[in-house]
Design a protein around this motif. Structure first.
Motif, PDB file in Angstrom:
ATOM      1  N   ASN A  24       0.836  -1.195   0.000  1.00  0.00           N
ATOM      2  CA  ASN A  24       0.000   0.000   0.000  1.00  0.00           C
ATOM      3  C   ASN A  24       0.874   1.249   0.000  1.00  0.00           C
ATOM      4  N   THR A  25       0.958   1.871  -1.172  1.00  0.00           N
ATOM      5  CA  THR A  25       1.707   3.132  -1.248  1.00  0.00           C
ATOM      6  C   THR A  25       0.999   4.066  -2.213  1.00  0.00           C
ATOM      7  N   THR A  55       8.715  -2.439   3.152  1.00  0.00           N
ATOM      8  CA  THR A  55       7.854  -1.981   4.259  1.00  0.00           C
ATOM      9  C   THR A  55       8.152  -0.523   4.604  1.00  0.00           C
ATOM     10  N   GLN A  58       7.370   1.931   1.314  1.00  0.00           N
ATOM     11  CA  GLN A  58       5.981   2.187   0.923  1.00  0.00           C
ATOM     12  C   GLN A  58       5.347   3.285   1.773  1.00  0.00           C
ATOM     13  N   THR A  59       5.697   3.341   3.059  1.00  0.00           N
ATOM     14  CA  THR A  59       5.142   4.386   3.928  1.00  0.00           C
ATOM     15  C   THR A  59       5.721   5.749   3.546  1.00  0.00           C
ATOM     16  N   SER A  60       7.038   5.786   3.348  1.00  0.00           N
ATOM     17  CA  SER A  60       7.686   7.068   3.036  1.00  0.00           C
ATOM     18  C   SER A  60       7.183   7.618   1.704  1.00  0.00           C
ATOM     19  N   ALA A  62       4.416   6.881   0.223  1.00  0.00           N
ATOM     20  CA  ALA A  62       2.978   7.186   0.298  1.00  0.00           C
ATOM     21  C   ALA A  62       2.767   8.605   0.814  1.00  0.00           C
ATOM     22  N   SER A  63       3.474   8.960   1.899  1.00  0.00           N
ATOM     23  CA  SER A  63       3.242  10.305   2.442  1.00  0.00           C
ATOM     24  C   SER A  63       3.823  11.373   1.520  1.00  0.00           C
TER      25      SER A  63
END
Lengths: 196, 214
Positions: A24-25, A55, A58-60, A62-63
């Motif tokens: 999820n990104t 992992t 994808q967070t970095s 995404a934001s």
């Protein structure tokens, strides 16, 4: 993509089995992670390390993508498109479709090569001058065209309503009321104005 | 225009929101233009799409709140306007179309949440039965399409059959413009105006006034 790079069915199956978790990104930023992951496989990194990288990345991404695309680039281009659309008709929507897609498709394609060339260092691209500059340019464009929205007004007494209404919505946004609440406020306002 | 055909076209446009590519086709100003072209009145489609776009300018698919579905609102607004105006006066149609759009946007946001829950279920199915990868992907696409259809079809049918009584509130294009502009301005100020960009905002206002005088 995996099949395209390796051309072997066996390798594809192995990689597919290793990466069946939720990914999820930001949709336009995924290509950077894909490029870097392909590079990691080429360099023979372990699947555990690759999963750890995905992992974090994808967070970095995404934001960063939310901030660059959803909060800056897209609203700025939409604002330009609205002004052109209301003033010159079909030019506005066409301008948006061409510029927006050119930008994000270029970004998606470039992400694969950048991701592959930089490997795991691709994560530092988020803070690179290129991203920050693009964001700043679109913030400037957004501010300029927010001011240019005034060309849509007419010299009529009714347009004085803009002052209290804009102030009201700015206050609602600054006080971080939910988007649903603001839409309900718009709805109530329309009903009141229509009744009056 | 057949309501069912319109709902299917509109649901396909809405797929752009999450399921297919995100090319911006579902943004209200674009969908308004497309629906306007279908009904043979592009300028009204652009007008409605642009004003709904200003209202939903700051929409972004992140955060914890249930975000209203601006794309669905744009499609509902323009689609139901053209259906209403074929048998009702313009001002009444405009009012009801905007009400449908805003309410539809909120309902769309809630439906979105259920679609996410269903997609998570599909993911769990895939985790248990790995060979169903492509089936689960296709089922996700169908879910997105049906979400759009469930939202759009009842509203379009209602817009098609309703006859607005004369005592109903009216909304002129000018009043809609004022409301759209005020929400758009506040969205623009909130999104773009910082210490580093305030000069450009002033520049934009100055240019507007100059163009006005000229």
């Amino acid at each position: 993509m995996v099949n395209l790079i390796y051309g072997t069915k066996n390798k594809e199956d192995t990689i597919m089995k290793e990466h069946n978790e939720l990914f999820n990104t930001h949709p336009y930023m995924a290509s950077y992670i894909i490029g870097a992951t392909i590079r990691a496989y080429d360099e023979g990194k372990t699947s555990e390390d690759i999963k750890r990288f995905i992992t974090i990345a994808q967070t970095s991404f995404a934001s960063a993508g939310d901030l660059l695309f959803w909060q800056t680039l897209r609203p700025a281009l939409l604002l330009i498109s609205v002004i052109f659309g209301l003033k010159f008709g079909i030019i506005g929507p066409v301008l948006f479709i061409i510029s927006y897609n050119a930008f994000h498709l270029f970004h998606r394609a470039r992400g694969i090569t950048d991701g592959y060339n930089k490997g795991w260092d691709v994560i530092y691209l988020i803070k690179a001058k290129r991203f920050i500059m693009v964001q700043h340019v679109f913030e400037i464009l957004g501010a300029l065209f927010t001011g240019l929205l005034f060309i849509l007004i007419a010299f009529k007494i009714n347009y004085l309503l803009l002052i209290p209404l804009t102030s009201l919505f700015v206050i609602l946004l600054l006080r971080r009321y939910s988007a649903t609440f603001i839409i309900i406020a718009v709805l109530v306002l329309i009903v009141i104005i229509a009744l009056v | 225009m057949n309501v069912f055909v319109l709902a299917i076209i509109a649901a396909i446009i809405l797929l752009d929101k999450y399921a297919v590519g995100e090319f911006g086709v579902s943004q209200p100003i674009i969908s308004g233009t497309i629906i306007g072209a279908i009904f043979g009145d592009i300028s009204s489609g652009i007008f409605l799409g642009a004003l709904l776009q200003l209202i939903f300018l700051g929409e972004s698919p992140f955060g914890g709140d249930i975000e209203p579905d601006g794309q669905a609102a744009g499609i509902i607004g323009t689609g139901s306007y053209f259906l209403l105006v074929s048998s009702n006066p313009l001002e009444y149609s405009l009012f009801l179309a905007i009400v449908f759009a805003l309410v539809g946007g909120i309902i769309g946001g809630v439906l979105n949440m259920y679609a996410h829950v269903y997609n998570e279920k599909l993911y769990r199915v895939f985790m248990e039965k790995k060979h169903l990868l492509y089936v689960c992907h296709f089922a996700g696409l169908v879910t997105a399409f049906l979400r759009g259809l469930c939202l759009l079809l009842p509203i379009f049918i209602l817009a098609h059959i309703v006859t607005i009584p004369r005592a109903f509130p009216q909304l002129t294009k000018e009043l809609l413009m004022i409301i759209g502009l005020s929400v758009g301005l506040s969205n623009g100020l909130y999104l773009f105006v910082k210490k580093s960009t305030i000069l450009y905002l002033c520049g934009g206002i100055a240019c507007s006034l100059l163009l006005f005088v000229l």
